[in-house]
Design a protein around this motif. Structure first.
Motif, PDB file in Angstrom:
ATOM      1  N   PRO A  49       0.911  -1.591  -0.481  1.00  0.00           N
ATOM      2  CA  PRO A  49       0.179   0.187  -0.132  1.00  0.00           C
ATOM      3  C   PRO A  49       0.889   1.628  -0.068  1.00  0.00           C
ATOM      4  O   PRO A  49       1.670   1.698   1.127  1.00  0.00           O
ATOM      5  N   ALA A  50       0.138   1.847  -0.869  1.00  0.00           N
ATOM      6  CA  ALA A  50       0.881   3.543  -1.283  1.00  0.00           C
ATOM      7  C   ALA A  50       0.633   4.626   0.079  1.00  0.00           C
ATOM      8  O   ALA A  50       0.650   5.805  -0.191  1.00  0.00           O
ATOM      9  N   GLY A  51      -0.370   4.263   0.244  1.00  0.00           N
ATOM     10  CA  GLY A  51      -1.626   4.981   0.718  1.00  0.00           C
ATOM     11  C   GLY A  51      -1.772   6.680   0.507  1.00  0.00           C
ATOM     12  O   GLY A  51      -2.000   7.474   0.886  1.00  0.00           O
ATOM     13  N   HIS A  52      -1.720   6.377  -0.904  1.00  0.00           N
ATOM     14  CA  HIS A  52      -2.203   7.551  -1.782  1.00  0.00           C
ATOM     15  C   HIS A  52      -3.637   7.986  -2.738  1.00  0.00           C
ATOM     16  O   HIS A  52      -4.508   8.708  -1.814  1.00  0.00           O
ATOM     17  N   ILE A  53      -4.186   6.690  -3.029  1.00  0.00           N
ATOM     18  CA  ILE A  53      -5.731   6.514  -2.972  1.00  0.00           C
ATOM     19  C   ILE A  53      -6.077   5.388  -2.965  1.00  0.00           C
ATOM     20  O   ILE A  53      -5.127   4.230  -3.253  1.00  0.00           O
ATOM     21  N   LEU A  54      -7.327   4.873  -3.051  1.00  0.00           N
ATOM     22  CA  LEU A  54      -7.824   3.843  -2.986  1.00  0.00           C
ATOM     23  C   LEU A  54      -6.879   2.537  -3.881  1.00  0.00           C
ATOM     24  O   LEU A  54      -6.848   3.392  -5.622  1.00  0.00           O
ATOM     25  N   GLY A  55      -6.461   1.573  -3.519  1.00  0.00           N
ATOM     26  CA  GLY A  55      -5.636   0.328  -4.163  1.00  0.00           C
ATOM     27  C   GLY A  55      -3.925   0.581  -4.895  1.00  0.00           C
ATOM     28  O   GLY A  55      -3.299   0.775  -5.308  1.00  0.00           O
ATOM     29  N   SER A  56      -3.732   1.755  -4.216  1.00  0.00           N
ATOM     30  CA  SER A  56      -2.732   2.787  -4.817  1.00  0.00           C
ATOM     31  C   SER A  56      -1.573   2.322  -4.647  1.00  0.00           C
ATOM     32  O   SER A  56      -1.876   1.408  -2.914  1.00  0.00           O
ATOM     33  N   ALA A  57      -0.303   1.507  -4.724  1.00  0.00           N
ATOM     34  CA  ALA A  57       0.604   0.871  -4.784  1.00  0.00           C
ATOM     35  C   ALA A  57       1.827   1.083  -4.506  1.00  0.00           C
ATOM     36  O   ALA A  57       2.414   1.731  -5.533  1.00  0.00           O
ATOM     37  N   GLN A  58       2.574   0.809  -4.021  1.00  0.00           N
ATOM     38  CA  GLN A  58       3.759   0.711  -4.235  1.00  0.00           C
ATOM     39  C   GLN A  58       4.402  -0.291  -4.816  1.00  0.00           C
ATOM     40  O   GLN A  58       3.800  -1.812  -4.540  1.00  0.00           O
ATOM     41  N   ILE A  59       5.347  -0.605  -5.754  1.00  0.00           N
ATOM     42  CA  ILE A  59       5.639  -2.103  -6.314  1.00  0.00           C
ATOM     43  C   ILE A  59       7.052  -2.423  -6.290  1.00  0.00           C
ATOM     44  O   ILE A  59       7.789  -1.546  -6.069  1.00  0.00           O
ATOM     45  N   ARG A  60       7.569  -3.871  -5.259  1.00  0.00           N
ATOM     46  CA  ARG A  60       8.896  -4.055  -5.500  1.00  0.00           C
ATOM     47  C   ARG A  60       8.918  -4.903  -6.261  1.00  0.00           C
ATOM     48  O   ARG A  60       8.169  -5.906  -6.412  1.00  0.00           O
ATOM     49  N   VAL A  61      10.438  -5.229  -6.720  1.00  0.00           N
ATOM     50  CA  VAL A  61      10.152  -5.740  -7.792  1.00  0.00           C
ATOM     51  C   VAL A  61      12.369  -6.119  -7.676  1.00  0.00           C
ATOM     52  O   VAL A  61      12.653  -5.741  -6.773  1.00  0.00           O
TER      53      VAL A  61
END
Ligand code: ZN
Ligand code: ZN
Length: 332
Positions: A88-100
């Motif tokens: 979760p990125a805490g920006h909008i609903l469903g917003s994600a940080q992507i870990r690669v």
């Protein structure tokens, strides 16, 4: 930028080990998407992967028949030789940080993020990594946000004052994310709440995600409504349109981080500006960047010069991700 996990190409950030792009432009075979804002989730790709709660919102943006697959937050999937997960990125609903993760090296691409608490989306998660691609939309020390509850109070007070004078309150807020955040804080005792048709389609997915929003009425063309003591939420895109000119007696406000910029309210002919942002402020950016433990930082989204200079003074290896600067609906 080019390293063992990610490289920057014309279409955007690319992971060679997994043969996918993050938030790309153009037409690519595999797009991994941080969130449903239009500068991140664009139409035209051959396949999409996003977080579970992003999926329906993204489809409103790019077409309901688009080939979108989704993944739960925190769950890992293997694409080629890369492990991918959403946080979760805490920006909008469903917003994600992507870990690669590729051969033991971990990069996290933040998308847009906000460490501040917010009742309309999943709380931000700090993810440890070797390299971090951070947005820096509000990357200057002048940007410092007040707690959200204080802004909600300011908005309700303004609404109550306007209602007392039988004037509607027309509050411009970006249709996805900001509008729902404003709605969540409204005191519905003050009067009825109306929304522009651009805001309305997202609301059912917020309800499905268990987010409590007050009852609203969608404004339909050719209908008569009593707006006197109402709150009307509309996207900034209609600010200068005939739609807005119909609300002659309304007081006009705007909820955005940009209201912190001196003169922004006056230039736009607004009665009130509320400083409410879905992005990290200066302190938020620094806290998160340091918290990731990353040895290499790349900043994008906005002018990263001040932040880069500050982090380098602190001994953190940071540079501006050249050519990747983007401006989205909330950054416009
Ligand atoms: Zn965004
Ligand atoms: Zn953005």
């Amino acid at each position: 930028m080019k390293n063992e996990v990610l490289e920057l190409r014309r279409e955007g950030l690319y992971c060679p080990a997994g043969d996918f792009y993050i938030d790309p432009r153009g037409n690519v075979a595999r797009a991994v998407i941080t969130h449903a804002h239009s500068d991140h989730g664009r139409p035209g790709h051959r396949s999409y992967l996003c977080s579970d709660s992003c999926k329906s919102l993204l489809k409103i943006r790019i077409g309901k028949d688009s080939p979108v697959e989704s993944l739960a937050f925190g769950k890992r999937t293997k694409i080629g030789d890369a492990w991918v997960s959403f946080h979760p990125a805490g920006h909008i609903l469903g917003s994600a940080q992507i870990r690669v993760e590729v051969r033991g090296r971990v990069w996290v691409v933040s998308g847009d993020y906000k460490p501040q608490a917010d009742q309309t989306c999943e709380p931000f998660e700090l993810v440890q990594c070797d390299g971090f691609v951070s947005e820096c939309t509000f990357g200057l020390p002048v940007y410092r946000w007040l707690p959200e509850t204080e802004i909600h109070q300011q908005i309700n007070q303004w609404w109550a004052e306007n209602s007392g004078e039988n004037r509607p309150s027309l509050l411009f807020s970006y249709s996805l994310g900001k509008a729902q955040r404003v709605l969540a804080g409204l005191n519905k005792e003050i009067g009825p709440i109306f929304v522009h048709s651009a805001v309305y389609p997202f609301l059912e997915y917020y309800a499905q995600a268990g987010i409590k929003l007050p009852q609203v009425t969608k404004i339909e063309r050719g209908q008569d409504y009593a707006f006197e003591d109402s709150m009307i939420i509309a996207p900034p895109a209609v600010e200068d349109s005939t739609w807005t000119r119909n609300f002659r007696s309304a007081r006009k406000g705007f909820a955005s981080g940009w209201m912190a910029v001196r003169g922004a309210r006056r230039r736009r002919n607004l009665d009130r500006g509320f400083i409410l942002s879905d992005h990290a402020d200066w302190n938020g950016l620094i806290e998160v960047i340091k918290g990731t433990g990353a040895e290499e930082i790349q900043v994008t989204h906005g002018n990263g010069d001040a932040l880069t200079r500050y982090l380098r003074e602190q001994g953190i290896n940071c540079s501006v991700l050249a050519g990747a600067s983007m401006r989205g609906e909330e950054e416009a």
